[in-house]
Design a protein around this motif. Structure first.
Motif: not given
Length: 547
Positions: A68-81, A146-160
């Motif tokens: 969601v907008t402004n979320d902190n995304v922490i991704i620990n990547v282990f390289n086994k290559l 894929g990455i999808r970032i959703l709007s915060r609940p209080m922010i209107p989205v212009p479609f249902p």
């Protein structure tokens, strides 16, 4: 402090309390999402031929990131290559933190058997994006998602709210392993034409998307391929375009949609046809040879398969693609990541402070095929540019090593870095004199595509600019023998990659870095080097900052 242990000890409870309050407030306002990923090689058969693929947690494509907008995304990547590895985040702006961008100009690679934790904030962003491996030619082996970032609940989205939210990662694919493709490029030769097209890592009818009659669904479409533009259509259904790389658009409907390399779109599909199975068709665009693949749009109560030929699409016609691109407009009244309307920023009324013209070319240098920007074919340095800049290590790169304008001279090799000032407002014109479509991406930014047309750009071309409702995005196409122009505020300090999204051209030099500099040297403008930053090259053995 070492001579006054008592005083230091007396401050400790206060310090702990302050840190605790700060941590609680950050977590409360902007939630954290944690991921642990293990990167390995594994066997895949996307076109029926066994290949060495890059898997993340055993998956090809990799896991979906949903935030969601402004979320902190922490991704620990282990390289086994058995070789170094990096992930980059196409379209994620990394506000004030090019340290997390995951390209070799900003980050030391993750060594084999080691890990690195990315700390991303989806600051003031919504929309559809993707991640991919940025080193060597790993992108040809997978490792994308894929990455999808959703709007915060209080922010209107212009479609249902849609009944479901689907991701379509479409892209051309080669049967040869990525190391063989890399060898071809290293040998100074072009890649052959791709062998097929994948949808979410599968070939023909390898995916099924189930819909309920009468309901509406969101499809997020990203071209994660290597060399070709693509066109997508849904048999018997219109696509209502609603979002492009974080911008809500005017909701125009299309029977087919061009998706150029590195681009992302969101469309709404309403299941308003007889209850059958329909085809989602993807084919190459602007190529003389046409490759096609399909997935299945399955009505939950389907009693058969739609009859008739698959929906056709334009192939080599440029005008129809250009007109479609011009028809994509910004929704001025819709909210973006913030509640205020997108159109409240009047980008067309701001005076530009600098014009940068960038011309791609395909020179032969030292007997080998290369690609260049303003005659400069980029070669990586022995130390990431951002790291060298931070430690002031001389001799790694030179500012001004690429010109603001085309030179039309012979191509040459250089670690090209362009200097720019924080808070400048620039016009960038991409000029393409070649016979193939180009696709350009700028890390760290979103920009307004104010114009595109055939022929040579001149200052008089500005008369045709759209200064009211041009769409803001991070990847723009430039048609053959044509130009595209963008406006971009330099509001994000850092070292930012500007590159071709044609991955062979990027690999062979069609890229450079833009160093956006603030003399304030303040944490207000740019985050400090991460404590866990990997250090390599001439920076090896140095320290980041105390814990």
């Amino acid at each position: 402090m070492g001579k006054k242990p008592n005083a230091s000890f007396s401050l400790l409870p206060l310090l702990v309390a302050v840190v605790a309050v700060f941590t609680v407030s950050v977590v409360g306002d902007n939630p954290y999402r944690f991921f642990t990923w293990t990167v390995t090689y594994g066997d895949i058969w996307p076109l029926g031929v066994k290949q060495q693929g890059i898997l993340i947690n055993g998956q090809f494509p990799g896991p979906q990131i949903e935030a969601v907008t402004n979320d902190n995304v922490i991704i620990n990547v282990f390289n086994k290559l058995p070789e170094p590895f990096l992930l980059s985040w196409n379209g994620i702006q990394q506000r004030r933190s090019s340290w997390q961008d995951g390209v070799y100009g900003t980050n030391c690679p993750i060594p084999p058997g080691k890990n690195f934790t990315y700390v991303l904030q989806m600051k003031d962003q919504i929309g559809s994006y993707f991640y991919f491996p940025s080193l060597a030619f790993h992108k040809a082996a997978g490792g994308f998602g894929g990455i999808r970032i959703l709007s915060r609940p209080m922010i209107p989205v212009p479609f249902p709210p849609p009944a479901a939210d689907y991701t379509l990662l479409i892209g051309d694919w080669f049967k040869a392993n990525h190391n063989s493709l890399k060898y071809t490029l290293d040998s100074g030769r072009n890649l052959p034409f791709p062998d097929g097209i994948l949808i979410n890592g599968h070939g023909w009818n390898g995916n099924t998307f189930t819909v309920e009659p009468g309901r509406t669904y969101r499809f997020r479409i990203s071209n994660v391929g290597l060399t070709t533009s693509l066109n997508i259509r849904f048999q018997g259904h219109l696509m209502k375009l609603v979002e492009v790389e974080g911008s809500h658009t005017l909701q125009s409907s299309y029977s087919s949609l061009d998706v150029h390399l590195g681009q992302s779109y969101s469309v709404l599909i309403t299941a308003n046809q007889p209850s059958l199975d329909y085809s989602i068709v993807v084919s190459t665009r602007l190529t003389s040879t046409v490759l096609t693949t399909a997935a299945i749009l399955h009505y939950s109560n389907a009693w058969g398969k739609a009859t008739g030929p698959l929906p056709g699409a334009p192939t080599i016609q440029i005008d129809s693609s250009l007109n479609q691109a011009r028809s994509i407009r910004w929704n001025l009244t819709a909210s973006g990541p913030r509640p205020n309307p997108q159109g409240s920023y009047h980008y067309g009324l701001v005076r530009t402070t600098r014009t940068i013209r960038l011309a791609n070319s395909a020179p032969i240098i030292n007997g080998k095929q290369r690609y260049a920007v303003n005659s400069v074919s980029f070669v990586p340095a022995d130390t990431p540019l951002k790291v060298a800049d931070f430690y002031k290590i001389p001799g790694v790169f030179s500012l001004g090593s690429i010109a603001d304008n085309p030179t039309f001279g012979p191509g040459y090799l250089q670690t090209s870095v362009m200097a720019a000032n924080f808070r400048d407002y620039v016009e960038i014109v991409f000029e393409n004199s070649e016979d193939s479509v180009q696709s350009w991406h700028i890390d760290g930014y979103s920009f307004w595509v104010v114009g595109m047309d055939g022929g040579q750009w001149t200052p008089a071309s500005r008369k045709g600019y759209n200064l009211r409702d041009a769409v803001a995005r991070c990847t723009v196409q430039v048609y053959p023998k044509s130009w595209s122009a963008i406006y971009m505020p330099l509001d994000n300090v850092g070292m930012w990659n500007i590159r071709s999204e044609n991955w062979a051209r990027q690999y062979l030099g069609q890229q450079f870095y833009l160093r956006v500099y603030s003399p304030a040297n303040s944490w207000r403008d740019e985050n400090p080097i991460p404590r866990n930053a990997l250090l390599c090259g001439r920076a090896a053995g140095r320290r980041t900052r105390p814990l």
